[in-house]
Design a protein around this motif. Structure first.
Motif, mmCIF file in Angstrom:
data_model
loop_
_atom_site.group_PDB
_atom_site.id
_atom_site.type_symbol
_atom_site.label_atom_id
_atom_site.label_comp_id
_atom_site.label_asym_id
_atom_site.label_seq_id
_atom_site.Cartn_x
_atom_site.Cartn_y
_atom_site.Cartn_z
ATOM 1 N N ALA A 189 0.093 -98.983 -44.349
ATOM 2 C CA ALA A 189 -0.413 -98.277 -43.585
ATOM 3 C C ALA A 189 -0.602 -96.963 -44.472
ATOM 4 O O ALA A 189 -1.717 -96.266 -44.445
ATOM 5 C CB ALA A 189 0.083 -97.972 -42.139
ATOM 6 N N ALA A 190 0.561 -96.660 -45.161
ATOM 7 C CA ALA A 190 0.826 -95.630 -45.970
ATOM 8 C C ALA A 190 -0.192 -95.667 -46.946
ATOM 9 O O ALA A 190 -0.935 -94.673 -47.471
ATOM 10 C CB ALA A 190 2.129 -95.279 -46.637
ATOM 11 N N ARG A 192 -3.112 -97.259 -47.013
ATOM 12 C CA ARG A 192 -4.664 -97.006 -46.648
ATOM 13 C C ARG A 192 -4.783 -95.428 -46.827
ATOM 14 O O ARG A 192 -5.950 -94.943 -46.961
ATOM 15 C CB ARG A 192 -4.761 -97.657 -45.446
ATOM 16 C CG ARG A 192 -4.838 -99.189 -45.346
ATOM 17 C CD ARG A 192 -5.216 -99.753 -44.204
ATOM 18 N NE ARG A 192 -5.038 -101.167 -44.163
ATOM 19 C CZ ARG A 192 -3.980 -101.697 -43.618
ATOM 20 N NH1 ARG A 192 -3.241 -100.879 -43.026
ATOM 21 N NH2 ARG A 192 -3.780 -103.089 -43.886
ATOM 22 N N GLN A 193 -3.663 -94.730 -46.194
ATOM 23 C CA GLN A 193 -3.870 -93.419 -46.082
ATOM 24 C C GLN A 193 -4.373 -92.581 -47.701
ATOM 25 O O GLN A 193 -5.080 -91.782 -47.689
ATOM 26 C CB GLN A 193 -2.510 -92.843 -45.648
ATOM 27 C CG GLN A 193 -3.120 -91.413 -44.704
ATOM 28 C CD GLN A 193 -1.771 -91.114 -43.805
ATOM 29 O OE1 GLN A 193 -0.624 -92.004 -43.601
ATOM 30 N NE2 GLN A 193 -1.626 -89.951 -43.236
ATOM 31 N N SER A 196 -7.891 -93.372 -48.517
ATOM 32 C CA SER A 196 -8.714 -92.305 -48.009
ATOM 33 C C SER A 196 -8.489 -90.882 -48.275
ATOM 34 O O SER A 196 -9.187 -90.060 -47.963
ATOM 35 C CB SER A 196 -8.682 -92.742 -46.435
ATOM 36 O OG SER A 196 -7.511 -92.263 -45.755
ATOM 37 N N ASP A 197 -7.254 -90.291 -48.758
ATOM 38 C CA ASP A 197 -6.957 -89.081 -48.845
ATOM 39 C C ASP A 197 -6.516 -88.981 -50.426
ATOM 40 O O ASP A 197 -5.612 -89.130 -50.942
ATOM 41 C CB ASP A 197 -5.903 -88.604 -47.978
ATOM 42 C CG ASP A 197 -5.664 -87.113 -48.273
ATOM 43 O OD1 ASP A 197 -5.808 -86.556 -49.215
ATOM 44 O OD2 ASP A 197 -5.188 -86.670 -47.159
ATOM 45 N N MET A 200 -3.274 -86.617 -51.418
ATOM 46 C CA MET A 200 -2.265 -87.156 -51.287
ATOM 47 C C MET A 200 -2.241 -88.493 -52.148
ATOM 48 O O MET A 200 -0.953 -88.510 -52.746
ATOM 49 C CB MET A 200 -2.222 -88.207 -50.027
ATOM 50 C CG MET A 200 -1.652 -87.559 -48.635
ATOM 51 S SD MET A 200 -1.880 -88.330 -47.202
ATOM 52 C CE MET A 200 -0.363 -89.510 -47.460
#
Length: 214
Positions: A189-190, A192-193, A196-197, A200
């Motif tokens: 999940a992290a 994928r973040q 997309s960012d 980050m």
């Protein structure tokens, strides 16, 4: 052959301990507990509290079959209460299998007809089969959720790794392999973040670079 001998030896030890307190049903109770994995049985023989708890659960499984009035002893107004009682008994039996999903599996089994649930309470073999089926279903659902949350439908981590490497390579082509390897230790999940960012991702790459000492 060794496994069979071990199981036989465990069965004898279990029987002798159970027989001391439950002469009438020692055979049945031992048979039910022998459905559990070997390491769990070995642990029970060393931990009297654990063995007592497991025997109590197995005993509760035997009672509904012997005394149906336990479930239907009240008026129809108490139907919901008997359902709760069934749920509690079922949960305690499912919990013996140490699947880590006792609550979910019990909920799945309780969706069946009352007669089927009563059969499960009295038939340890049938219960074990149903628990295994429910566990398999839960695992498949987990895999599907992972696939849905990422557009790829094959090996999730591998796909994430490929996408991540391409982005990391743009930020630090010389250490892309090492940095990507470190980032892949994070939760999907992290990851994928990060994909997309971009901001980050840059911060994560800087931290990984510092950790690598580059």
């Amino acid at each position: 052959m060794d496994d069979e001998e071990d199981l036989e030896s465990l069965g004898e030890q279990l029987y002798s301990q159970i027989y001391a307190k439950h002469k009438d049903s020692a055979g049945k109770l031992t048979g039910m507990l022998l459905e559990l994995p070997g390491p769990v049985l070995s642990q029970m023989l060393q931990d009297e509290g654990m063995l007592t708890a497991a025997v109590d659960k197995a005993q509760r499984a035997l009672h509904p079959a012997q005394d149906p009035s336990m479930v239907t002893c009240r008026d129809e107004d108490d139907a919901s209460v008997s359902s709760d009682s069934l749920g509690e008994q079922l949960f305690e039996l499912v919990d013996v299998y140490n699947t880590g999903h006792s609550q979910k599996i019990t909920g799945m089994l309780l969706e069946q007809h009352k007669e089927t649930i009563l059969n499960l309470l009295s038939d340890s073999k049938l219960l074990e089969e149903q628990v295994n089926v429910a566990l398999k279903t839960l695992k498949e659902q987990n895999m599907e959720e992972t696939d849905v949350s990422d557009s790829s439908d094959v090996d999730d981590t591998e796909k994430l790794g490929e996408k991540l490497f391409l982005l990391v390579e743009q930020l630090d082509p010389h250490h892309a392999n090492g940095i990507t390897g470190m980032l892949l230790e994070m939760d999907p999940a992290a990851l994928r973040q990060l994909l997309s960012d971009h901001t980050m991702l840059e911060v994560a790459v800087q931290k990984a670079r510092a950790a690598l000492g580059t």
